[in-house]
Structure formats: structure tokens, C-alpha cells
Design a protein around this motif. Structure first.
Motif, PDB file in Angstrom:
ATOM      1  N   UNK A 120       0.831  -1.205   0.000  1.00  0.00           N
ATOM      2  CA  UNK A 120       0.000   0.000   0.000  1.00  0.00           C
ATOM      3  C   UNK A 120       0.869   1.260   0.000  1.00  0.00           C
ATOM      4  N   UNK A 121       2.034   1.199   0.646  1.00  0.00           N
ATOM      5  CA  UNK A 121       2.959   2.329   0.585  1.00  0.00           C
ATOM      6  C   UNK A 121       3.470   2.533  -0.843  1.00  0.00           C
ATOM      7  N   UNK A 122       3.769   1.413  -1.521  1.00  0.00           N
ATOM      8  CA  UNK A 122       4.227   1.488  -2.912  1.00  0.00           C
ATOM      9  C   UNK A 122       3.133   2.074  -3.799  1.00  0.00           C
ATOM     10  N   UNK A 123       1.884   1.628  -3.580  1.00  0.00           N
ATOM     11  CA  UNK A 123       0.765   2.145  -4.369  1.00  0.00           C
ATOM     12  C   UNK A 123       0.606   3.652  -4.153  1.00  0.00           C
ATOM     13  N   UNK A 124       0.728   4.102  -2.901  1.00  0.00           N
ATOM     14  CA  UNK A 124       0.632   5.536  -2.609  1.00  0.00           C
ATOM     15  C   UNK A 124       1.725   6.311  -3.331  1.00  0.00           C
ATOM     16  N   UNK A 125       2.926   5.744  -3.381  1.00  0.00           N
ATOM     17  CA  UNK A 125       4.039   6.389  -4.083  1.00  0.00           C
ATOM     18  C   UNK A 125       3.763   6.460  -5.587  1.00  0.00           C
ATOM     19  N   UNK A 126       3.239   5.366  -6.151  1.00  0.00           N
ATOM     20  CA  UNK A 126       2.917   5.353  -7.578  1.00  0.00           C
ATOM     21  C   UNK A 126       1.833   6.380  -7.900  1.00  0.00           C
ATOM     22  N   UNK A 127       0.815   6.459  -7.045  1.00  0.00           N
ATOM     23  CA  UNK A 127      -0.252   7.452  -7.243  1.00  0.00           C
ATOM     24  C   UNK A 127       0.322   8.869  -7.265  1.00  0.00           C
ATOM     25  N   UNK A 128       1.256   9.139  -6.370  1.00  0.00           N
ATOM     26  CA  UNK A 128       1.833  10.486  -6.296  1.00  0.00           C
ATOM     27  C   UNK A 128       2.607  10.849  -7.549  1.00  0.00           C
ATOM     28  N   UNK A 129       3.020   9.830  -8.317  1.00  0.00           N
ATOM     29  CA  UNK A 129       3.724  10.058  -9.581  1.00  0.00           C
ATOM     30  C   UNK A 129       2.792   9.933 -10.785  1.00  0.00           C
ATOM     31  N   UNK A 130       1.470   9.914 -10.534  1.00  0.00           N
ATOM     32  CA  UNK A 130       0.511   9.930 -11.615  1.00  0.00           C
ATOM     33  C   UNK A 130       0.156   8.591 -12.217  1.00  0.00           C
ATOM     34  N   UNK A 131       0.638   7.490 -11.618  1.00  0.00           N
ATOM     35  CA  UNK A 131       0.326   6.161 -12.154  1.00  0.00           C
ATOM     36  C   UNK A 131      -1.126   5.806 -11.814  1.00  0.00           C
ATOM     37  N   UNK A 132      -1.837   5.270 -12.784  1.00  0.00           N
ATOM     38  CA  UNK A 132      -3.204   4.791 -12.563  1.00  0.00           C
ATOM     39  C   UNK A 132      -3.155   3.323 -12.173  1.00  0.00           C
ATOM     40  N   UNK A 133      -3.799   2.975 -11.082  1.00  0.00           N
ATOM     41  CA  UNK A 133      -3.828   1.601 -10.589  1.00  0.00           C
ATOM     42  C   UNK A 133      -5.228   1.015 -10.833  1.00  0.00           C
ATOM     43  N   UNK A 134      -5.287  -0.130 -11.504  1.00  0.00           N
ATOM     44  CA  UNK A 134      -6.519  -0.910 -11.576  1.00  0.00           C
ATOM     45  C   UNK A 134      -6.364  -2.039 -10.572  1.00  0.00           C
ATOM     46  N   UNK A 135      -7.210  -2.043  -9.551  1.00  0.00           N
ATOM     47  CA  UNK A 135      -7.021  -2.918  -8.393  1.00  0.00           C
ATOM     48  C   UNK A 135      -8.189  -3.882  -8.276  1.00  0.00           C
ATOM     49  N   UNK A 136      -7.885  -5.182  -8.305  1.00  0.00           N
ATOM     50  CA  UNK A 136      -8.903  -6.222  -8.218  1.00  0.00           C
ATOM     51  C   UNK A 136      -8.659  -7.042  -6.963  1.00  0.00           C
ATOM     52  N   UNK A 137      -9.680  -7.184  -6.127  1.00  0.00           N
ATOM     53  CA  UNK A 137      -9.533  -7.969  -4.902  1.00  0.00           C
ATOM     54  C   UNK A 137     -10.906  -8.418  -4.437  1.00  0.00           C
ATOM     55  N   UNK A 138     -10.921  -9.551  -3.696  1.00  0.00           N
ATOM     56  CA  UNK A 138     -12.150 -10.021  -3.071  1.00  0.00           C
ATOM     57  C   UNK A 138     -12.244  -9.586  -1.611  1.00  0.00           C
ATOM     58  N   UNK A 139     -11.206  -8.946  -1.093  1.00  0.00           N
ATOM     59  CA  UNK A 139     -11.209  -8.498   0.299  1.00  0.00           C
ATOM     60  C   UNK A 139     -11.857  -7.122   0.355  1.00  0.00           C
ATOM     61  N   UNK A 140     -13.143  -7.095   0.681  1.00  0.00           N
ATOM     62  CA  UNK A 140     -13.922  -5.881   0.528  1.00  0.00           C
ATOM     63  C   UNK A 140     -13.452  -4.764   1.455  1.00  0.00           C
ATOM     64  N   UNK A 141     -13.113  -5.095   2.703  1.00  0.00           N
ATOM     65  CA  UNK A 141     -12.625  -4.070   3.621  1.00  0.00           C
ATOM     66  C   UNK A 141     -11.333  -3.445   3.097  1.00  0.00           C
ATOM     67  N   UNK A 142     -10.506  -4.262   2.439  1.00  0.00           N
ATOM     68  CA  UNK A 142      -9.258  -3.775   1.854  1.00  0.00           C
ATOM     69  C   UNK A 142      -9.543  -2.775   0.738  1.00  0.00           C
ATOM     70  N   UNK A 143     -10.588  -3.030  -0.050  1.00  0.00           N
ATOM     71  CA  UNK A 143     -10.942  -2.127  -1.141  1.00  0.00           C
ATOM     72  C   UNK A 143     -11.347  -0.760  -0.601  1.00  0.00           C
ATOM     73  N   UNK A 144     -12.113  -0.767   0.485  1.00  0.00           N
ATOM     74  CA  UNK A 144     -12.513   0.492   1.115  1.00  0.00           C
ATOM     75  C   UNK A 144     -11.277   1.270   1.549  1.00  0.00           C
ATOM     76  N   UNK A 145     -10.289   0.556   2.045  1.00  0.00           N
ATOM     77  CA  UNK A 145      -9.075   1.195   2.563  1.00  0.00           C
ATOM     78  C   UNK A 145      -8.212   1.792   1.463  1.00  0.00           C
ATOM     79  N   UNK A 146      -8.085   1.108   0.339  1.00  0.00           N
ATOM     80  CA  UNK A 146      -7.090   1.492  -0.665  1.00  0.00           C
ATOM     81  C   UNK A 146      -7.690   2.219  -1.853  1.00  0.00           C
TER      82      UNK A 146
END
Length: 520
Positions: free
Chosen positions: A188-214
């Protein structure tokens, strides 16, 4: 926010895409917007069309109708390599690594750094991979063979592969399914860093609470159609479940109305040496009764899977005693233990359970073919009758049992693995992360199967890293940390704080999360 600014945030648009396969329509005029510098969550049950959508974005499949717009311009992605050239990278849930090659070699496979296009610059590759591993907080050498890594570490290597190509759209398919809590935080720290550099993340997961978080935006698929699209801060878990499956709650409740039977499995003082020094399984003792569901909670690397392997006889050098239904199993090979009533549902379906080129029916009967044999021949009708019965009993969604098992969704593949185990008429079922990589609807089906089997007298010992599951399903809960059992709770006394404390710091704790250090 102005319409022009919103449009400027959009890096990729999937417009009214339909994908038709022989006999099925996987996507039906589905539209999906990917915004730069954001986590764009795509969620749905197995078979809803997520994988098809993901493959179309990554260039692995082409739409039957509809189109893709990249930076506002129509684009046709002929292959995954073509998509990568356009800055679209993907990390699949099923790992795509070469176990006999090093981390550095895997990261740059087919995209090697060369000197003058003559030979591979191995030093430059190692330096680049060292930077990536440091970024992912993975403390291993770039020269380490992938086969020597834990599955969670292998998942991080897959992510490193995508980061090495500076993707501006990064698709992550179930990236945390094999990660520990600490590894998830790093990701999640890596994803936050990528977002700050303008990278678009397509995120697929079955962990619903995790989706709310990220997540920043969420798009829900059901039966190939988009059923909801919202900013994440405007939704909650019940809304997601309702859009996915048409109902609001998950039924994980324990069965009532049956009593546990006599002891069916006893494990005493089992240990498994680690390569070099130390123990992977450290003097573990436990018991299991007929009709009882015992959950083992712990993080990756706690020794849970290795304990199951010891019980099944996969490690001849393991020490300690395993007794099944009053009969010692010491010294018996895996096949003998299975014949006496042990069955294992492994964590990794693809690598350890399924043969993807074989049919659904053949995968189901693989462990019990002798039961359908007469002389040197298999009685095909008896075999087919058994397959049909288990498809019905386990509610496996399949058009034809002669289709390849790879044609099924993850949840239905898991049911095929369970069916194969049950065909051996086990007394004890060992289940390693039974809900890994399956959606909320399929989870409910799997858990109902587990409860029904327990009511019929089967003893079930299962491993999970999901707190909600272990607390909802278990009659008793054991906690493992560093190869040891660090705590045991009855179903009504366990708390999340106590489970986390016992798994993280190795203390013998009570229901309030306090207590004494567990004995060595």
C-alpha cells in the motif's frame, strides 16, 4: 470540479465493450473509466467478467464490439507486449515466474538490459532489481532463486516486474492474496508512491474491507454488466456486496444442533527442521474431533502450511507423532495416509491441486480412480455418476463436466478440489486458505460446504489469515507464530485483539489480549 478537469484525469476509457466466447457472453456493453493518480477498483464475483475486462485492458484479449480510448484517442492493443509498449502493465494473481531462475532474471525476462544489443548486462539488471526490492522492502538478494522464496515474496517479485517497465497504468489482480499483513502495508505504501507520480492503478480484490481502505473509485461487475460505479468515499461494504450478489449480508455463521464426536486426529510434538538452523514447525501438538471445525490463524511464514505437510507425511525427516482415528501414521507415505482417511486442500490450486489440461470430471476423480476400476478398465458410467452427484451436492456451476477445469472460475475450481478430496471418503479434511482468491458469494458456498460436512461428522482443520473467517467458522481457534501454537481459544472467547497479539508477538494470551509468554 469542471468537466474538462475530470476528463483530463482519465487516462483510459473502456467504452461499451462486449466480449463473446463460444457458448457465453463474458462482457455485455461494459464501460470502465481509469483515472490517473488513483486506485480504480474493479470488483465482482468469480465469473462476473473481471478477468475478461482485465485481459482486454492488458492486450491479452480483444473486444468483440466496443473500443478503448487511451489519452482520449482510440487504441487497439494487439498483445500484452503491445499494451506494455503503451505503458500498461499487469500483475496476475496466478504467478508467472520461472522458479529455476533468479529474481533479477525473472524481472527482466524477455526485456533484458543489453550492452550494445550484443550481450546481457547482468550487473545493470541486478542493480536495478536491488533498487526495486529495496522499494518493496524485500530483504533478499537479486540472485536468489525464485523457488527459494515464500509465495508472498514471489508475489512481490511479480510486482517488481511491472515496476521495472515504468508502467503508467498498472493492473493488480488479487495482489494481497498471498501477502502477510506487514507485506500488505508495504504494498500500500508502494501504491501511494505510484499514485503520487501519476500512475493509474486498476485494483482487483475479493477483500472488501481492503478495497474500502485502498480504493479511490469503484466499479462493480455482475454477469458481465456494470451494476455500479462510485467514488469510494460514497460507498460501504454492504453497498458493494449488494451490487455484486444482490444481497447484503454474508452468512458465515457456525452450525448449531450437532455435537462433536470422538477424537479423530491427534498431533503430538511435531517438529520440522529449517534449512540451515531452527525449526519451521516447532513442537506442535493439537487434537481434532469428529464433527469439529478447528481454525488455525497466523501470518504468512508462521509454519501453518508446513504443519499440514507434516501431518500428511510430505516431510519424512519431520519428528513427532500423528495419530488418525486411533491409528499411528508415523513412517507411512502420503498415499497410505490418504487411504486411511486424510485429505488436503492445498493453498495453491494451480500449482498443487489442479491439472488444467484435464477435464473437470477427470480432476475430480483423479485421487479415487481405483474405486471406479474393474480389472484394467475404468467403469466410465459409474465415474460419471459420481462426478454428477458431487457437482450437484457442491453446487458447482458447470455447463459440461468434460470441459477443461481451467474454464471454471476460481470459486468453482476450489469446489472441484474439495470434491476430489471428498471422493476419497476422508475422516479428516485439511484445508489451507480455502477462500483464497474467491469472491464473497463463492466463499459463502465453500463455508456452507464446510459446515454441512462437519454436521455429517467430518473433522475439519483449516488455515486462514482472515480474522473474520476464523472467528465465524471455528468451533476452536489455534494461533500459530514462528512455527509454534501460541494460543487456543473457544469460539465464544476469541477476540480480534487477542488473535492478532498471539500471532504477532508469540504470547500466550486470553480473550482480552493479555497473558503469559507461550512455553517454548
Amino acid at each position: 470540479m469542471s468537466a474538462a478537469l475530470v476528463q483530463n484525469d482519465v487516462v483510459l476509457q473502456v467504452e461499451a465493450v462486449t466480449k463473446v466466447y463460444p457458448g457465453t457472453v463474458a462482457l455485455k456493453e461494459a464501460s470502465f473509466t481509469v483515472r490517473r493518480g488513483a486506485v480504480n477498483v474493479l470488483v465482482g464475483e468469480n465469473g462476473a467478467g473481471k478477468s475478461t475486462m482485465m485481459k482486454i485492458i492488458a492486450g491479452a484479449e480483444q473486444p468483440s464490439t466496443g473500443r478503448l480510448l487511451l489519452d482520449g484517442q482510440p487504441v487497439q492493443l494487439a498483445s500484452s507486449s503491445d499494451a506494455l509498449r503503451h505503458g500498461i502493465g499487469i500483475v496476475f494473481q496466478e504467478l508467472n515466474l520461472f522458479p529455476n531462475l533468479s529474481i533479477a532474471e525473472n524481472v527482466f525476462i524477455a526485456h533484458e538490459i543489453t550492452r550494445g544489443r550484443i550481450d546481457i548486462d547482468a550487473g545493470a539488471q541486478r542493480r536495478k532489481v536491488s533498487e526495486l526490492l529495496k522499494r518493496l522492502e524485500l530483504d533478499v538478494s537479486p540472485d536468489t532463486l525464485v523457488e527459494d522464496l515464500r509465495i508472498g515474496q514471489q508475489q512481490l517479485v511479480e510486482i517488481a516486474k511491472a515496476l521495472a517497465h515504468d508502467a503508467r497504468i498498472l493492473i493488480l489482480d488479487e495482489p494481497t492474496s498471498a501477502l502477510s499483513a506487514a507485506e500488505v502495508d508495504v504494498l500500500f505504501q508502494v501504491i501511494a508512491d505510484l499514485k503520487s507520480h501519476g500512475v493509474a492503478i486498476v485494483y482487483i480484490s475479493h477483500r472488501l474491507e481492503e478495497l474500502i481502505r485502498i480504493g479511490d473509485y469503484i466499479t462493480v461487475l455482475r454477469d458481465g454488466r456494470i451494476t455500479g460505479h462510485q467514488p469510494m468515499n460514497e460507498v460501504d461494504v454492504p453497498w458493494i456486496v449488494r451490487q455484486m450478489v444482490g444481497r447484503e449480508t454474508k452468512d458465515f455463521s457456525r452450525p448449531i444442533g450437532h455435537e462433536r464426536g470422538t477424537e479423530v486426529l491427534r498431533v503430538h510434538d511435531v517438529s520440522l527442521p529449517r534449512k540451515g538452523a531452527g525449526l519451521l514447525v516447532d513442537h506442535v501438538s493439537l487434537s481434532l474431533h469428529a464433527g469439529e471445525i478447528v481454525g488455525i490463524y497466523g501470518l504468512m511464514g508462521a509454519g501453518r502450511s508446513e504443519l499440514f505437510e507434516c501431518i500428511l507425511g510430505c516431510h519424512p525427516h519431520a519428528t513427532g507423532d500423528v495419530v488418525l482415528d486411533g491409528k499411528p501414521l508415523n513412517g507411512k507415505p502420503v498415499a497410505k495416509r490418504v487411504a486411511q482417511g486424510l485429505a488436503l486442500i492445498p493453498e495453491d490450486r494451480k500449482a498443487d491441486a489442479l491439472l488444467p489440461i484435464l477435464s473437470i470430471g477427470s480432476n475430480m476423480t483423479l485421487s479415487s480412480l481405483a474405486d471406479f476400476a474393474r480389472g484394467f478398465h475404468i467403469e466410465r458410467q459409474r465415474e460419471q455418476n459420481a462426478v454428477t452427484r458431487f457437482i450437484r451436492d457442491l453446487a458447482i456451476k458447470v455447463a459440461d463436466s468434460h470441459l477443461p477445469v481451467s474454464s471454471l472460475s476460481g470459486g468453482n475450481q476450489q469446489k472441484v478440489v474439495i470434491a476430489r478430496a471428498l471422493m476419497t471418503a476422508p475422516k479428516v479434511l485439511l484445508m489451507d486458505e480455502p477462500s483464497r482468491g474467491i469472491d464473497v458469494g463463492a466463499k459463502a458456498d465453500i463455508f456452507k460446504v464446510m459446515r454441512d460436512l462437519a454436521v455429517k461428522g467430518l473433522g475439519i482443520l483449516f488455515v486462514t489469515s482472515d480474522l473474520e473467517e476464523v472467528m465465524a467458522l471455528s468451533d476452536r481457534i489455534l494461533v500459530m507464530s514462528n512455527g509454534r501454537i501460541t494460543a487456543e481459544f473457544g469460539a465464544n472467547e476469541a477476540t480480534q485483539d487477542a488473535l492478532v497479539a498471539a500471532s504477532a508477538i508469540g504470547h500466550r494470551v486470553d480473550a482480552h489480549g493479555t497473558g503469559q509468554r507461550a512455553a517454548a
